[in-house]
Enzyme design. Sequence first.
Site, short mmCIF file in Angstrom:
data_model
loop_
_atom_site.label_atom_id
_atom_site.label_comp_id
_atom_site.label_asym_id
_atom_site.label_seq_id
_atom_site.Cartn_x
_atom_site.Cartn_y
_atom_site.Cartn_z
N GLU A 131 0.83 -1.15 0.50
CA GLU A 131 -0.33 0.01 -0.23
C GLU A 131 1.12 1.09 0.13
O GLU A 131 0.13 2.43 -1.04
CB GLU A 131 -0.79 -0.40 1.59
CG GLU A 131 -2.03 -1.01 1.14
CD GLU A 131 -1.87 -2.24 1.58
OE1 GLU A 131 0.10 -2.50 1.93
OE2 GLU A 131 -1.93 -3.17 2.70
N LEU A 132 2.07 1.61 0.49
CA LEU A 132 2.20 2.75 1.07
C LEU A 132 3.45 2.49 -0.25
O LEU A 132 3.60 3.99 -1.03
CB LEU A 132 3.98 1.95 2.03
CG LEU A 132 4.61 3.14 1.92
CD1 LEU A 132 3.69 4.55 2.49
CD2 LEU A 132 5.87 3.20 3.63
N ILE A 160 24.52 -5.61 -23.17
CA ILE A 160 24.60 -6.21 -21.57
C ILE A 160 23.82 -7.15 -21.68
O ILE A 160 23.59 -8.67 -20.64
CB ILE A 160 24.90 -5.26 -20.76
CG1 ILE A 160 26.48 -4.69 -20.72
CG2 ILE A 160 24.82 -6.24 -19.24
CD1 ILE A 160 27.31 -5.40 -20.54
N SER A 169 19.89 -7.09 -21.80
CA SER A 169 18.57 -7.02 -22.26
C SER A 169 17.98 -6.02 -23.30
O SER A 169 19.27 -4.70 -23.08
CB SER A 169 17.53 -6.48 -20.58
OG SER A 169 18.38 -5.62 -19.83
N ASP A 192 25.87 -14.05 -15.81
CA ASP A 192 25.81 -12.24 -15.30
C ASP A 192 26.21 -12.84 -13.73
O ASP A 192 25.28 -13.21 -13.40
CB ASP A 192 24.06 -11.62 -15.05
CG ASP A 192 24.14 -10.89 -17.06
OD1 ASP A 192 25.07 -10.64 -17.28
OD2 ASP A 192 23.76 -11.11 -17.06
N HIS A 242 21.07 4.28 -16.65
CA HIS A 242 20.78 4.61 -15.39
C HIS A 242 19.41 6.24 -15.87
O HIS A 242 18.78 6.84 -15.42
CB HIS A 242 20.84 4.32 -13.80
CG HIS A 242 21.64 3.36 -14.06
ND1 HIS A 242 22.89 3.18 -13.89
CD2 HIS A 242 20.86 2.34 -13.48
CE1 HIS A 242 22.93 1.76 -12.99
NE2 HIS A 242 21.86 1.66 -12.95
N1 GLN Z 1 21.57 -9.74 -18.52
C1 GLN Z 1 21.32 -8.32 -17.29
C2 GLN Z 1 20.63 -7.41 -18.09
O1 GLN Z 1 21.73 -6.88 -18.78
C3 GLN Z 1 22.06 -7.73 -16.57
C4 GLN Z 1 21.60 -7.20 -15.31
C5 GLN Z 1 22.48 -7.02 -14.59
O2 GLN Z 1 23.05 -7.40 -14.52
N2 GLN Z 1 21.69 -6.65 -13.75
O3 GLN Z 1 19.08 -7.46 -17.90
ZN ZN Z 2 24.79 -4.47 -14.69
#
Ligand code: GLN
Ligand code: ZN
EC number: 2.1.1.14
Length: 762
Positions: A17-18, A439, A441, A607, A702
């Site tokens: 809920e929060l 990497i 995704s 990973d 990010h």
């Molecule tokens: N292979 C993952 C991705 O690309 C790696 C994610 C991660 O390092 N947290 O999302």
């Molecule tokens: Zn990562």
Amino acid sequence: MTTVHNLGFPRIGARRELKFALEAYWKGESSRDALKATGAALRQRHWQQQSGLDLVPVGDFSFYDQVLDTSVMVGNLPQRVRGFQGDPLDNYFRVARGRSVQSDAEHTACCGVAAGEMTKWFDTNYHYIVPEFSADSAFTLDASRLLEQLAEARAQGVQAKPVIVGPVTYLAIGKAKDSSDKLALLPALLAVYSQLLDTLAEQGVEWVQIDEPILVTELDTDWQHAFNLAYHQLKACRIKILIATYFGQLQENLYLAANLPVAGLHLDAINGHDDIRPLLNLLPDHKVLSLGVINGRNIWKTDLSRVLDWLEPLAERLGERLWIAPSCSLLHVPVDLDSEQRLDAEIRSWLAFALQKLDELRLLARALRDGRDAVKAELAANAADLAARRASPRVHDPAVREAVAAIDANLGRRHSAYPQRADEQAALLQLPAYPTTTIGSFPQTGEIRQARSAYRAGTLDDAGYRSAMRAEIARSVREQEALGLDVLVHGEAERNDMVEYFGEQLEGYAFSQFGWVQSYGSRCVKPPILFGDIRRPRAMTVEWIRYAQSLTVKPMKGMLTGPVTMLNWSFVRDDQPRAVSCRQLALAIRAEVLDLEQAGVRVIQIDEAALREGLPLRRAEWRAYLDWAVDAFRIAANGVRDRTQIHTHMCYSEFNDIMETIAAMDADVITIETSRSDMELLDAFDDFNYPNQIGPGVYDIHSPNIPTREHIVQLMRKAAERIPPQRLWVNPDCGLKTRQWAEVLPALRNMVAAAHTLRQAA
Ligand code: GLN
Ligand code: ZN
């Protein structure tokens, strides 16, 4: 009689809920009053749920983070957010979230400031906002939040015990922005704490819980001294202090902790069980000893009779001076097992979430007070559940045991050393200098999420779901080809989460529906439950990767989550060492790696994002952990032929003290997060003469910002000052799943262009 109390309760709510109230407020969809009302309703409900305890925590509720609350309480907000004219709650969120770099639609109430840095709360998965200090930090008391919650609790008849973060821990976990000596601030900070304790005493508070978990870490003499200084000063306040330590053992700090001039000490009797005996001899006669007898870090039922076996004699000996509680705040476990109607009944009978843990605590208290006979039926039921778990064939798989027992050193060894492998791989893959890759995704689009939820709801069948995912994979391959990337990925469309995806396909894992645990702010994670021996019944990723590879002649990277990360992001078994669970995971991943290789996959990434997270609190214990963690990775990775290229990825930013481990993993290529550190992180690799290939992230995923070609070239030139260029790769910091295609495409275009520039210059 034994006093029963709790150290802290999860605040996010059984139905999160929060979280939803916070996010609605941040988006401007609901009012501040509505948010505050949700907070009050949650507090009331949680206090009710703790009824029957002799002392109930107050002040553990937070709209974002208890450490940030402490910063507000002692008047230590960063300079950059001072002088804000709006509502204090909005200013609080400004420090917590800054002006979001993600979606700025969220930010009606804020004008741009940098958020406070976030880091892990000891060895948990909870992240706090790091207090900022400088030589001229000054403190003033603002006890309003705590006093309001206290008044509220009392109006509801709650036996309130205010909970605060202790002054020494608060300083220790903060950061001196100007590298000044934080300890020089202690006297000024203590003045505020004294004032606070006096205020609480005036309110008629008898006990206050002061959390000092830093006591379970290695402290140098200055910090030990700080403890004495602090509590000798606070002793003057007319209030009883319970110092709470948790998450580990006091060890060499035992004497210090036992002799601080306070009224009581709480000890984690799960992780710090070995402290109990020596402590009994050290603890002055007048002090309360609170024992954390229920594990606040996992989701297993407690073996109540076994606890009583050692607890009863202590109760006898200590009498009124014995208190019992969970080992730590229940913040780190989900709220209510009763919500889990879909969880397999057998597994559910082995579990306890926060509410069930409090029931266990009440039961222990009754057994101590009235004798075991008074709770005979309950103890028998508990014993039966535990016996069933111990005997369950779902927990114990002899074939897995045999496979783990048969592990020998060869299993973790590549056939040849890196240089020879590198030659074979280069011949096979024919990559240019500064090869580009990502990497794993690609954006998790609305269509992907819709297909997944329709599939879960049963409105989309297997075939429909498969073809939706294939379409996404085809799209990401097409985009990567158009971009001109060198080593492609399938994009992970079919994965909800990098651990859950594999856990769901492995035997020995279970999943809750509502088992959310706060990670930071409104963010929660739902760790899978690793309950039994791990077996891989069938290949988990091969079909997808094979399909992706069929769409391109470029090398397609197989993409797996490593055993250490699987372990560290799960609730793990308490009936065997973590190292053993990790080896089982390693064998399962190894089998997948070999199947991928068999299917013609030439590059496989494993990973290990959470490898560092598993580090023990005490440095003395690092070696042992890192040894078995590396072993597990090597078992998973190293069954392949020389010409198969193994990548690993890690997205945190401190390698200095674990370089030996990174090198021992011996991945052919490691990709890491570096873009925000301006490549300085590579110094660790340089100093260590790290011999294998490295892909230092050049694109901060990010942020929605699109890095320019020039910026990437510049970053890579800095990288090349530290690492020989023929061993460098060009890639983003991490996976792109949280980004939009509209951001990802131009960023990767620039990245590929940068690689071209670098190649021409070479
Ligand atoms: N292979 C993952 C991705 O690309 C790696 C994610 C991660 O390092 N947290 O999302
Ligand atoms: Zn990562």
